[in-house]
Write a protein that holds these residues in place. Structure first.
Motif, short mmCIF file in Angstrom:
data_model
loop_
_atom_site.label_atom_id
_atom_site.label_comp_id
_atom_site.label_asym_id
_atom_site.label_seq_id
_atom_site.Cartn_x
_atom_site.Cartn_y
_atom_site.Cartn_z
N VAL A 68 0.87 -1.16 0.00
CA VAL A 68 0.00 0.00 0.00
C VAL A 68 0.91 1.21 0.00
O VAL A 68 1.65 1.44 0.95
CB VAL A 68 -0.91 0.01 1.25
N ALA A 108 1.41 4.29 0.80
CA ALA A 108 0.75 5.31 1.60
C ALA A 108 1.55 6.61 1.67
O ALA A 108 0.98 7.68 1.81
CB ALA A 108 0.50 4.78 3.01
N CYS A 151 -5.27 9.32 2.98
CA CYS A 151 -4.30 9.76 1.98
C CYS A 151 -2.87 9.57 2.48
O CYS A 151 -1.92 9.80 1.73
CB CYS A 151 -4.55 11.19 1.58
N GLY A 152 -2.69 9.20 3.74
CA GLY A 152 -1.34 8.89 4.20
C GLY A 152 -0.78 9.89 5.19
O GLY A 152 0.43 9.89 5.44
N PRO A 190 4.04 0.04 12.74
CA PRO A 190 3.78 -1.33 13.14
C PRO A 190 4.55 -2.30 12.24
O PRO A 190 5.24 -1.89 11.31
CB PRO A 190 2.28 -1.48 12.98
N ASN A 219 4.24 -4.02 9.75
CA ASN A 219 4.25 -4.14 8.29
C ASN A 219 4.58 -2.84 7.56
O ASN A 219 4.43 -2.76 6.36
CB ASN A 219 2.94 -4.73 7.78
N GLN A 246 -4.00 10.61 16.95
CA GLN A 246 -5.36 10.65 16.43
C GLN A 246 -6.25 9.88 17.41
O GLN A 246 -5.87 8.83 17.90
CB GLN A 246 -5.37 9.98 15.06
N GLU A 264 -4.86 15.15 14.17
CA GLU A 264 -6.28 15.45 14.36
C GLU A 264 -6.62 15.59 15.84
O GLU A 264 -7.36 14.80 16.40
CB GLU A 264 -7.14 14.36 13.71
N LEU A 316 -4.67 2.62 -2.83
CA LEU A 316 -3.23 2.84 -2.80
C LEU A 316 -2.42 1.58 -3.09
O LEU A 316 -1.21 1.63 -3.23
CB LEU A 316 -2.82 3.43 -1.46
N1 LIG Z 1 -0.98 -1.01 9.34
C1 LIG Z 1 -1.39 -0.83 8.09
N2 LIG Z 1 -1.32 -1.85 7.22
C2 LIG Z 1 -1.72 -1.68 5.94
N3 LIG Z 1 -2.25 -0.58 5.46
C3 LIG Z 1 -2.37 0.48 6.28
C4 LIG Z 1 -1.96 0.39 7.63
N4 LIG Z 1 -2.22 1.57 8.23
C5 LIG Z 1 -2.76 2.36 7.25
N5 LIG Z 1 -2.86 1.71 6.10
C6 LIG Z 1 -3.35 2.25 4.83
O1 LIG Z 1 -2.54 3.32 4.45
C7 LIG Z 1 -3.31 4.37 3.88
C8 LIG Z 1 -3.04 5.67 4.59
O2 LIG Z 1 -3.49 5.57 5.94
P1 LIG Z 1 -3.34 6.75 6.98
O3 LIG Z 1 -3.81 6.26 8.29
O4 LIG Z 1 -1.97 7.27 6.91
O5 LIG Z 1 -4.36 7.82 6.42
P2 LIG Z 1 -4.77 9.22 7.02
O6 LIG Z 1 -4.49 10.21 5.97
O7 LIG Z 1 -4.17 9.41 8.34
O8 LIG Z 1 -6.34 9.09 7.12
P3 LIG Z 1 -7.32 9.58 8.29
O9 LIG Z 1 -7.66 10.98 7.96
O10 LIG Z 1 -8.47 8.66 8.15
O11 LIG Z 1 -6.59 9.43 9.57
C9 LIG Z 1 -4.75 3.96 3.98
O12 LIG Z 1 -5.15 3.49 2.71
C10 LIG Z 1 -4.74 2.83 4.95
O13 LIG Z 1 -5.71 1.89 4.60
#
Ligand SMILES: Nc1ncnc2c1ncn2[C@@H]1O[C@H](COP(=O)(O)OP(=O)(O)OP(=O)(O)O)[C@@H](O)[C@H]1O
Ligand SMILES: [Mg+2]
Lengths: 334, 506, 320
Positions: C20, C22, C44-45, C58, C60, C97, C178, C276
């Motif tokens: 992914v 990210a 969006c990451g 974590p 992975n 968060q 957040e 992603l």
């Molecule tokens: N531990 C993980 N293993 C696999 N994919 C992950 C993991 N954590 C997050 N993702 C994926 O990575 C991408 C980005 O996640 P992230 O949590 O960074 O988003 P974010 O921008 O913080 O969103 P939000 O506003 O919901 O907090 C997402 O598509 C999510 O599904």
């Protein structure tokens, strides 16, 4: 409502439950029973006058309610269980004290053993989620959950008693009792002998019992380890082991304590069978014998003690929960 | 409305599909389903898998093998190679006349079923004898520990005395065994050289049958249906069938007339020897020589019924009480939860034991009792889930829209509670199975149904351990274990699916 | 002086079906005393970026490349122990968060704060407790609540506790992921006020992660707009609000209701953010972009500076 209110509430409930159990115990043995107590103690060939005299002597001529019931309450609450319905007509209380001690020895050590084996394994598995260790522990946990305790014990007996006997001429494990006959001299020797007699029942209870504890702890740990506050702790720089014990395990301690209460019926059940299988002279084996010989005063006394044991254990875990979890509020438990 | 319903159905279909998608990735869960399907198949095809029905010990049905006979397949091991299986020899199958001193005065009829001999005498003190070769069979095993000879015959006659001798001969050893038929009232001990004569009653057809048997080289029993007398004496089978080889049964009848005109008719219509094997079937035999395999296989049905019925009943109770308590709140909640507290403090197994010692319950009462004492834990889970659901907007809005409590409970609450408690419901099954097994194992179960717990009880109380009858101890225990494991596996998988945090990482 | 400089940071989540993506080629820098807002749709990451920098990934999470320079030091080369002891929480800490669950449920809040202090500084327990009380005062909880359990506090107070905990070791930089979601509006405003005051009093640098553009406008000097693992536009807040260049930024700003400005129809962005695991080739926004051109589908646009020092955009429409 604070801690004190919670405690008082729990104690009040325990007392109420005790009363209900006392009533049930009376009903089961004196009202629902298809057997008349006099059948067991009075020879049917006696003269009517003799019979009446005996009935009066045992207090059976008075009405069930309230006279006999009040007497029953008074007796049980003062640990006076009356006499056995058998040839000896001996007092129950002294034997009860001895047997209760044996049972508590077995139950207590087995429970502690199961906790000491199950919970660390659960923590280990939970902290290495997805690893070989985890999978092995889950597998073992599920397996021992499915296997009946008495089957483990039968196998144990089959191997160490029957087969050993036929191969080596004598069984490896003692056939019955708390100590050998004649009892050994000296405290140390006695302790050793008791341990030797107790090791089979306790080991089998642990083998058959640790699984559900390990699994439960493991699942709770996995759950706790995904909590945000664990991430916080890691971010703060708490070391791996401290995260595991001081943060994750600490947070699941209250539900684990509740599990002790929920596990007690199972352990009591296991102990009844264990005692009769290994010839351990506790109240469970006595109970089975009493039921088979319709020795009802004994059965009644044992049932009462079981209930007291369980109420006490429940109360203790409730109070423990209150200490462990500051969030406790009345009527709101997991 | 119709549209709405259809939509709803597709939602459910999709939910179930998603669920199955999740489940099919869970190996432990699939293993559980596999084991369960196996058990269900066994339950469905029970009569085909075990052609024999399990026999109860309450009356004395014919046994199949000797006491604690080993499974038949142990004979592949050299030390058990020689153990005899169960088989029977019919003595009248192939009768031939060897020698008769009275061909003119005796008539002889025989076919496969019966043997009929009539003898006339014209003078007093007239003698005659007939020697018949009954059957030949080969015996290639170690001496049997248990066999039974049965002869049924009629006799009519007048003024005549006769003797019947049954010989067993072998090419290695001559005249090793003879057996005498004797007056029931005078049946005493027998020795090898004593011959007993008897007088036929006058013109009266009497049917007598005679059993001889040997169990464990100890018991030699003669039994007459009329008075059921049993005598025992030591009769080592080694004396009779000590060698491997071919054996022959001979029957010799000697007549001796007491008056100038006398007749005698002897009609033998059953004569057979049953050898109760020291090896039997797939899983050997129990203390009384009954088939263990049949008991094991028929136990599947009982255990499945006990486990699923009790679990369904206790789930119904637990969910109803939990939903009612959680939804109504207030005093109803208080009362129900205090009731749960009380029930949780009761020692369930001891109470079940005392109840079944009063009334020897049939298995359905046992199921009912297990359910009555087994719903408390579930109701607690359900209640706390309902409490949290009550605050959810769609339920609040349904209530605001005037839906009745019953409608909300059945339409909204229960469907949402079910997935959460599914694991607990499935895990109630092994709980019930284990409780019933414990009852039976202590000897307090329904005596008329073949349960695994009862098998274990008997293995323990009837010397299965001393005989090292592992085939009577281990299979029922394993059967219970794996059946419970199936449900434990499924429950564990459901837990992982419903509780996403436990989900396996991929 | 540049406090944090992130260059071409790439971090993927390893999952069964692949990676992914990210955080993909993300660069930004932060001056001391400044605050940076990281904005973008959910998923969006944003959080991933913060976790990668804080080394809190974590099992992975895989850092595939890039540099993180903090106070002139390359963080990716530093060993774990030192990072844990000297950087994380000491120099840069984080407000997670969903802070409501960031507190241990059955530990007193004072203990939780002191624990953080004691892990990084060689001071006595008593001094740590003193500092914890001061922090509680600072964030407006009041030192007398030091022995409370989290469940005895309201949501706003819990959030303040988390902030106090993040401040425990006087860090130079705070990641706030957040910090006000899951709070009601009035409490949000209060917490925001606390954050702004702290910025002033302590001269804090912050990286504020949020999809609430209004909040970022209030608290930050610069803003980075993230879309599907990439920073699409980066610059100082006023410039970007006034003159957003990237089509995504334009849409995003239009999609936000403005309390002060004139009433306008709220815009929505059509379509969904990309998966992603398999992001679209070329510009990741092109499937939803009304101005998409041929080149957008083929080649990934590079970030290019536009007028002045800060403002840069990754879009073919801009520049040449
Ligand atoms: N531990 C993980 N293993 C696999 N994919 C992950 C993991 N954590 C997050 N993702 C994926 O990575 C991408 C980005 O996640 P992230 O949590 O960074 O988003 P974010 O921008 O913080 O969103 P939000 O506003 O919901 O907090 C997402 O598509 C999510 O599904
Ligand atoms: Mg996030």
């Amino acid at each position: 409502m604070g801690f004190r209110g919670y405690f008082l509430n729990r104690i009040a409930i325990a007392v109420a439950v005790l009363f209900i159990v006392l009533v049930l115990n009376f009903l089961i043995f004196r009202v629902f029973s298809p057997y008349d107590p006099t059948d067991m103690i009075i020879d049917p060939d006696f003269e009517q006058a003799t019979k009446d005299r005996l009935r009066a002597e045992w207090g059976l001529d008075r009405p069930l309610f309230p006279d006999q019931f009040v007497l029953y309450l008074k007796n049980l609450l003062t640990w006076n269980y009356g006499r056995q319905f058998d040839q000896s007509k001996s007092l129950i209380a002294p034997q009860m004290a001895w047997r209760l001690r044996n049972t508590l020895l077995l139950l207590g050590t087995a429970t502690i053993g199961v906790i000491l084996v199950g919970i660390p394994l659960g923590i280990l598995a939970g902290s290495r989620r997805g690893s070989k260790t985890d999978i092995t522990i889950i597998g073992a946990g599920l397996f021992t959950w499915g296997v009946p305790t008495f089957f483990v014990q039968l196998i144990w007996l089959f191997v160490f008693s029957a087969t050993w006997n036929s191969v080596f001429g004598a069984p490896l494990i003692p056939r019955s009792g708390v100590v050998g006959l004649p009892p050994p001299e000296g405290l140390l020797e006695t302790l050793k002998d008791v341990a030797w007699h107790a090791i089979s029942p306790i080991c089998t209870l642990i083998i058959a019992g640790f699984g559900s504890w390990a699994l439960y702890t493991r699942n709770m740990m996995v759950d706790a380890l995904t909590e945000d506050y664990i991430q916080t702790a890691r971010a703060k720089g708490v070391k791996g082991r401290d995260v595991l014990f001081r943060h994750a395990f600490r947070s699941i301690l209250p539900p684990v304590a509740t599990m002790v209460a929920l596990a007690i019926p199972g352990i009591v059940t296991g102990a009844i069978i264990t005692e009769s299988l290994f010839g351990w002279p506790g109240i469970g084996a006595w109970y089975i014998n009493a039921l088979m010989n319709r020795n009802h005063p004994v059965a009644q006394a044992v049932l009462y003690n079981y209930a007291v044991l369980m109420i006490g254990a429940n109360l203790v875990t409730d109070l423990l929960y209150g200490f462990l979890d500051p969030r406790i509020r009345v009527g709101q438990r997991r | 409305m119709a549209l709405f319903r259809k939509e709803k159905r597709t939602i459910y279909v999709r939910k179930i599909k998603n669920f199955w998608e999740e489940f099919s990735h869970n190996r432990i869960g699939l293993a559980g389903i596999g084991i369960l399907i196996f058990y269900v198949m066994v339950a469905v095809f029970t009569p085909y898998i075990s052609p024999m029905r399990p026999t109860s010990q309450e009356y004395n049905p014919p046994r199949s093998a000797a006491m604690y006979a080993m499974p038949e397949w142990v004979r592949i091991f050299p030390q058990f190679q020689d153990l005899p299986p169960s088989f029977e020899v019919r003595l009248l199958e192939n009768v031939t006349l060897v020698n008769s001193t009275v061909t003119d005065r005796a008539t002889l009829q025989f076919d496969k079923e019966a043997l009929n001999i009539t003898f006339h005498a014209d003078a007093e003190e007239e003698e005659g004898s007939i020697l018949l070769h009954l059957t030949a069979f080969s015996y290639v095993y170690a001496p049997p520990s248990d066999f039974k000879l049965t002869t049924v015959y009629y006799e009519t006659g007048n003024q005549i005395r006769y003797e019947i001798d049954l010989f067993l001969t072998t090419d290695q050893q001559n005249d090793i065994w003879d057996e005498w038929l004797e007056d029931p009232t005078r049946a005493v001990l027998y020795t090898n050289d004593r011959k007993v004569t008897r007088y036929p009653s006058v013109d009266k057809k009497i049917r007598r049958s005679l059993y001889a048997g040997l169990m464990n080289e100890q018991l030699f029993a003669w039994q007459y249906p009329n008075d059921a007398v049993q005598y025992a004496f030591l009769h080592p089978s080694e004396m009779l069938l000590s060698k491997k080889g071919s054996y022959d049964f001979y029957l010799e009848i000697k007549f001796n007339s007491l008056a100038s005109t006398s007749t005698c008719n002897i009609h033998i219509d059953t004569a057979e020897v049953k050898f109760f094997g020291d090896v039997w079937g797939l899983l050997g035999s129990d203390r009384v020589g009954h088939d263990v395999w049949a008991q094991l296989i028929y136990g599947v049905r009982i255990s499945l019924i006990v486990g699923s019925l009790a679990a369904v009943l206790s789930s119904v109770l637990g969910i109803s009480f939990g939903v009612i308590a959680g939804y109504s709140g207030g005093r109803t909640d208080q009362i129900i939860m205090r009731g749960v507290d009380v029930l949780l403090c009761l020692p369930v197994l001891p109470i079940l034991l005392i109840l079944s010692s009063y009334w020897s319950f049939n298995v359905y009462y046992v199921i009912l009792l297990i359910a009555i004492f087994g719903w408390q834990g579930l109701s607690r889970i359900v209640r706390s889930k309902v409490l949290s659901l009550k605050e959810v907007p769609f339920i609040e809005s349904a209530r605001a829209a005037g839906a009745t409590s019953g409608y909300i409970m059945t339409r909204h609450i229960i469907p949402n509670v079910l997935p959460v408690v599914m694991a607990a419901m499935v895990l109630a099954v092994p709980g019930a199975i284990l409780t019933e097994a414990a009852l039976s194992f202590l000897g307090f179960g329904d005596p008329s149904v073949p349960t695994w717990g009862r098998m274990l009880y008997r293995s323990r109380t009837q010397g299965g351990f001393e005989s090292l009858a592992w085939w009577y101890v281990i299979p029922p225990g394993l059967a219970i274990t794996f059946l419970c494991l199936a449900f434990v596996f499924i429950g564990h998988a459901l837990d992982e699916i419903v509780n996403p945090r436990l989900r396996r990482r991929r | 002086m540049t406090l944090l400089k992130v260059e071409n940071l790439t971090m993927y989540w390893e999952v069964l079906r692949g990676y992914v993506k990210a955080v993909d080629d993300v660069s930004f820098s932060l001056e001391k005393g400044h605050s940076l807002g990281l904005a973008g749709e959910s998923g969006c990451g944003k959080t991933s970026t913060a976790l990668a920098i804080l080394r809190l990934l974590p099992y992975n999470g895989r850092i595939m490349g890039g540099n993180i320079i903090f106070n002139g030091e390359e963080l990716l080369q530093m060993n774990d122990q030192r990072f844990q002891k000297e950087i994380r929480w000491k120099k840069m800490s984080v407000i997670f968060q969903g802070a409501m669950n960031a507190l241990h449920p059955i530990q007193r809040i004072g203990d939780q704060i002191t624990e953080a202090i004691l892990l990084h500084e060689n001071i006595s327990k008593k001094e740590a407790v003193d500092r914890a009380s001061k922090l509680l005062d600072l964030v407006g909880i009041g030192a007398e609540r030091i022995d409370r359990y989290p469940h005895e506090l309201s949501g706003g107070l819990k959030q303040r506790t988390v902030i106090a905990m993040a401040l425990a070791c006087n860090p130079d930089l705070i990641f706030a992921d957040e910090p006000t979601t899951a709070l009601d509006v009035i409490v949000q405003a209060q917490v925001l006020k606390v954050i702004k005051e702290l910025q002033h009093k302590l001269n804090l640098s912050m990286i504020m992660i949020s999809h609430d553009l209004a909040m970022i406008a209030e608290t930050c000097d610069e803003i980075a707009i993230m879309y599907a693992g990439k920073i699409v536009e980066y610059g100082d807040v006023t410039t970007i609000y006034k003159k957003p260049l990237h089509p995504y930024t334009q849409k995003l700003i239009k999609a936000f209701p403005s309390v002060i400005g004139p009433k306008t129809e709220l815009a929505t962005i059509h379509g969904f953010p990309p998966d992603l695991l398999k992001p679209p080739p070329g510009c990741r926004f092109h499937p939803r972009c009304p101005y998409a051109m041929e080149i957008c589908r083929k080649k990934d646009p590079q970030s290019a500076k536009v007028d002045g020092k800060y403002h840069s955009v990754a879009c073919y429409l801009i520049g040449d």
